[in-house]
Design a protein around this motif. Sequence first.
Motif, PDB file in Angstrom:
ATOM      1  N   ASP A 224     -30.012 -51.593  32.773  1.00  0.00           N
ATOM      2  CA  ASP A 224     -28.802 -51.417  31.966  1.00  0.00           C
ATOM      3  C   ASP A 224     -28.433 -49.944  31.863  1.00  0.00           C
ATOM      4  OD1 ASP A 224     -28.797 -54.217  31.391  1.00  0.00           O
ATOM      5  OD2 ASP A 224     -30.330 -53.859  29.877  1.00  0.00           O
ATOM      6  N   CYS A 225     -29.457 -49.104  31.799  1.00  0.00           N
ATOM      7  CA  CYS A 225     -29.235 -47.658  31.783  1.00  0.00           C
ATOM      8  C   CYS A 225     -28.634 -47.201  33.109  1.00  0.00           C
ATOM      9  CB  CYS A 225     -30.550 -46.946  31.507  1.00  0.00           C
ATOM     10  SG  CYS A 225     -30.466 -45.149  31.507  1.00  0.00           S
ATOM     11  N   LEU A 226     -29.198 -47.697  34.220  1.00  0.00           N
ATOM     12  CA  LEU A 226     -28.671 -47.340  35.535  1.00  0.00           C
ATOM     13  C   LEU A 226     -27.227 -47.801  35.702  1.00  0.00           C
ATOM     14  CD1 LEU A 226     -31.698 -48.186  37.868  1.00  0.00           C
ATOM     15  CD2 LEU A 226     -31.007 -45.955  36.974  1.00  0.00           C
ATOM     16  N   TYR A 227     -26.925 -48.973  35.152  1.00  0.00           N
ATOM     17  CA  TYR A 227     -25.566 -49.492  35.247  1.00  0.00           C
ATOM     18  C   TYR A 227     -24.575 -48.560  34.556  1.00  0.00           C
ATOM     19  CZ  TYR A 227     -21.531 -52.485  34.417  1.00  0.00           C
ATOM     20  OH  TYR A 227     -20.253 -52.973  34.355  1.00  0.00           O
ATOM     21  N   LEU A 228     -24.926 -48.090  33.370  1.00  0.00           N
ATOM     22  CA  LEU A 228     -24.014 -47.225  32.617  1.00  0.00           C
ATOM     23  C   LEU A 228     -23.894 -45.835  33.239  1.00  0.00           C
ATOM     24  CD1 LEU A 228     -25.025 -48.199  28.965  1.00  0.00           C
ATOM     25  CD2 LEU A 228     -22.955 -48.880  30.207  1.00  0.00           C
ATOM     26  N   LEU A 229     -24.857 -45.470  34.065  1.00  0.00           N
ATOM     27  CA  LEU A 229     -24.842 -44.152  34.712  1.00  0.00           C
ATOM     28  C   LEU A 229     -24.549 -44.255  36.211  1.00  0.00           C
ATOM     29  CD1 LEU A 229     -27.888 -42.455  32.934  1.00  0.00           C
ATOM     30  CD2 LEU A 229     -25.447 -42.049  32.513  1.00  0.00           C
ATOM     31  N   ASP A 230     -23.765 -45.259  36.585  1.00  0.00           N
ATOM     32  CA  ASP A 230     -23.443 -45.436  38.009  1.00  0.00           C
ATOM     33  C   ASP A 230     -22.125 -44.770  38.399  1.00  0.00           C
ATOM     34  OD1 ASP A 230     -21.540 -47.060  36.884  1.00  0.00           O
ATOM     35  OD2 ASP A 230     -22.028 -48.846  38.056  1.00  0.00           O
ATOM     36  N   GLY A 231     -21.560 -43.965  37.483  1.00  0.00           N
ATOM     37  CA  GLY A 231     -20.329 -43.239  37.780  1.00  0.00           C
ATOM     38  C   GLY A 231     -19.097 -43.790  37.089  1.00  0.00           C
ATOM     39  N   ARG A 232     -19.212 -44.901  36.383  1.00  0.00           N
ATOM     40  CA  ARG A 232     -18.040 -45.492  35.718  1.00  0.00           C
ATOM     41  C   ARG A 232     -17.546 -44.615  34.559  1.00  0.00           C
ATOM     42  NH1 ARG A 232     -18.495 -50.489  35.215  1.00  0.00           N
ATOM     43  NH2 ARG A 232     -20.157 -50.595  36.775  1.00  0.00           N
ATOM     44  N   PHE A 233     -18.446 -43.817  33.976  1.00  0.00           N
ATOM     45  CA  PHE A 233     -18.060 -42.852  32.941  1.00  0.00           C
ATOM     46  C   PHE A 233     -18.253 -41.450  33.517  1.00  0.00           C
ATOM     47  CE2 PHE A 233     -19.973 -46.485  30.447  1.00  0.00           C
ATOM     48  CZ  PHE A 233     -18.756 -47.058  30.120  1.00  0.00           C
ATOM     49  N   ASN A 234     -17.310 -41.030  34.340  1.00  0.00           N
ATOM     50  CA  ASN A 234     -17.533 -39.843  35.168  1.00  0.00           C
ATOM     51  C   ASN A 234     -17.437 -38.524  34.402  1.00  0.00           C
ATOM     52  OD1 ASN A 234     -14.774 -39.755  34.787  1.00  0.00           O
ATOM     53  ND2 ASN A 234     -14.242 -40.170  36.915  1.00  0.00           N
ATOM     54  N   GLN A 235     -16.979 -38.555  33.157  1.00  0.00           N
ATOM     55  CA  GLN A 235     -16.915 -37.330  32.359  1.00  0.00           C
ATOM     56  C   GLN A 235     -18.007 -37.270  31.296  1.00  0.00           C
ATOM     57  OE1 GLN A 235     -14.791 -34.806  33.167  1.00  0.00           O
ATOM     58  NE2 GLN A 235     -14.316 -36.169  34.885  1.00  0.00           N
ATOM     59  N   LEU A 236     -18.898 -38.223  31.304  1.00  0.00           N
ATOM     60  CA  LEU A 236     -19.931 -38.313  30.275  1.00  0.00           C
ATOM     61  C   LEU A 236     -20.820 -37.070  30.284  1.00  0.00           C
ATOM     62  CD1 LEU A 236     -20.758 -40.606  28.248  1.00  0.00           C
ATOM     63  CD2 LEU A 236     -22.566 -41.187  29.872  1.00  0.00           C
ATOM     64  N   HIS A 237     -20.967 -36.424  29.111  1.00  0.00           N
ATOM     65  CA  HIS A 237     -21.863 -35.264  29.040  1.00  0.00           C
ATOM     66  C   HIS A 237     -23.066 -35.511  28.124  1.00  0.00           C
ATOM     67  CE1 HIS A 237     -20.576 -34.099  25.002  1.00  0.00           C
ATOM     68  NE2 HIS A 237     -19.326 -34.005  25.389  1.00  0.00           N
ATOM     69  N   THR A 238     -23.020 -36.581  27.298  1.00  0.00           N
ATOM     70  CA  THR A 238     -24.137 -36.905  26.415  1.00  0.00           C
ATOM     71  C   THR A 238     -24.427 -38.397  26.497  1.00  0.00           C
ATOM     72  OG1 THR A 238     -23.582 -35.114  24.878  1.00  0.00           O
ATOM     73  CG2 THR A 238     -24.965 -36.898  24.033  1.00  0.00           C
ATOM     74  N   PHE A 239     -25.682 -38.738  26.810  1.00  0.00           N
ATOM     75  CA  PHE A 239     -26.075 -40.144  26.898  1.00  0.00           C
ATOM     76  C   PHE A 239     -27.438 -40.310  26.244  1.00  0.00           C
ATOM     77  CE2 PHE A 239     -28.026 -43.798  29.160  1.00  0.00           C
ATOM     78  CZ  PHE A 239     -27.104 -44.774  28.818  1.00  0.00           C
ATOM     79  N   HIS A 240     -27.471 -41.082  25.140  1.00  0.00           N
ATOM     80  CA  HIS A 240     -28.711 -41.330  24.415  1.00  0.00           C
ATOM     81  C   HIS A 240     -28.968 -42.830  24.415  1.00  0.00           C
ATOM     82  CE1 HIS A 240     -28.517 -37.362  21.888  1.00  0.00           C
ATOM     83  NE2 HIS A 240     -28.467 -37.161  23.194  1.00  0.00           N
TER      84      HIS A 240
END
Length: 397
Positions: A224-240
Motif C-alpha cells: 500500500d505504501c508502494l502504491y501511494l509512492l508510485d508517482g500518482r502524487f508527483n509533488q509530495l514532499h512529506t509522507f508519514h
Amino acid sequence: MENSSVQLNDLPDEILMMIFKKLHNITLLYSLSDVNIRLNKIVHDSIFTNRLTLANFVPSRLILQIYSPIYFAYPLSDLVLDRFCSHILSKIHQKVKWLDLESSSMERILLSTSYPNLVGIALYNIHLENAVHLFSDERLFTSTYKKQISSLVIDIKASGEENPARDENIVLFTHIFNIFTNLQTLNIGPSSIWYQYLCFDRSPPTVISSTLLELYVCLVNFSDCLYLLDGRFNQLHTFHANIDFITSSRLIINNKEKLPNLKSFKLHCYIDTSFYDELILPLLHRMSNLEKLDLVLIVWTKKTLIDGNNLKLNIINYMPLLNKFTFNIHSKTRFYTKFNLPSNEYIQETFKDFKNKQIISSIDYFKEKEYSQCHIYSYPYQLIYYNNITNNFPGGI
C-alpha cells in the motif's frame, strides 16, 4: 494605604493579550465576547479566531493504543454550542481559517454562517458509511469550500464490526480527491486506530493529484505504501505512514522511479519483518533528496545485526541531503551465538560519526530461543513504551 482592587478593564491591552494567550480560545470567546467593545476587539483578534476547536478531546485509556496516544472527540455542551452558533461565529467568521469539528455538532456549526477564508478542516467521529454523503452535501461543503480547503483531517468513528470496511475506506479516499480539488495536506486516521487503515489489495483506486504535498496515513501492508509512492502524487514532499505488515505482495507496482520531491519520510511498523533488504532499502534508495527520515522497525536478518555501519552503508550514503535521522530499530538474527556476538561497545563505536551523538544501544542473546537481538535508537526516545527490555538495557537516560 486604602485597600484597592484591579479590575480586568483596568489592565492595559498588552497585559490582557499576555493573559488571554494562556487560556483556551474557545473558553475565552465564550466568556468575553460581547462584554464590551474593548474586550471584543481583543478576543476577536486573529490570534484567537484563526483556529477554532469546537469539540472536547479526552485521551483514550485503551490498552491496545500503546504505540501512540489517541483522543476521543465529544461535542461541546449545548449551552456553549448555542452561544457560538447564535452569536459568536457570525461575528468572527471572516477570520476563521481552520475548524476542528466532531460529527454530532458539525452540521450545525457549518450551517450557522459562511467561512470565506476557511482553508483547513478536521472532522472527528465520522461514521465511515456517512462520510462520502457528508462531503457530497452542498449545504455543508459548498463549491467554494471544495476549492479553497487545502488541508483535511478525517478521523473515522468505530462501527463496532470486527473486520475493517477496507473497500469503503478506499471509496472515501477516492472521493476526497474528487471533491477537494486543491488539497495539499491529507491526514486520514491520526488516532492510528486499526479500522482506519487503508488497503489497496482488492480494488486499487485511480487517484492522481498534482497538488498534494503532505500525506499522513495508516496502511495495512507495505504494498500500500508502494502504491501511494508510485508517482500518482508527483509533488509530495512529506509522507508519514504507520504500516501493519511489511511483507511481499502479488501486486505489480512501480517501485523503481525516483522520488525527487520527497523531503520527509516516516515509516513505523511494530510487527516483525524479514524484508528489510528486499523491500525497505529499495524504497529508501529512491529518496535521494530526503532531508528528514524517521524509522521504527523490528527486523529479522540473515546474518549481521543492524548497527551504525549498516545504516551508513545502506541508507545515509544514498541521502546526501539528510540532516535529521531518527530511528528505533530492533534487529534479530540466528546467525550469532553467545560466543561470537558483537559487544555493545562495538555497536556504539559504529555510531561515532553520526550527527546525533546520543545513540542508545543494547545487545542480547536469548539461549532458549537461539537468537540474538540488537536494539538501537536515537535519543530522545520517541515512543511511549519500551519493548523487549532485558538487564543489558542501559539505564540512566
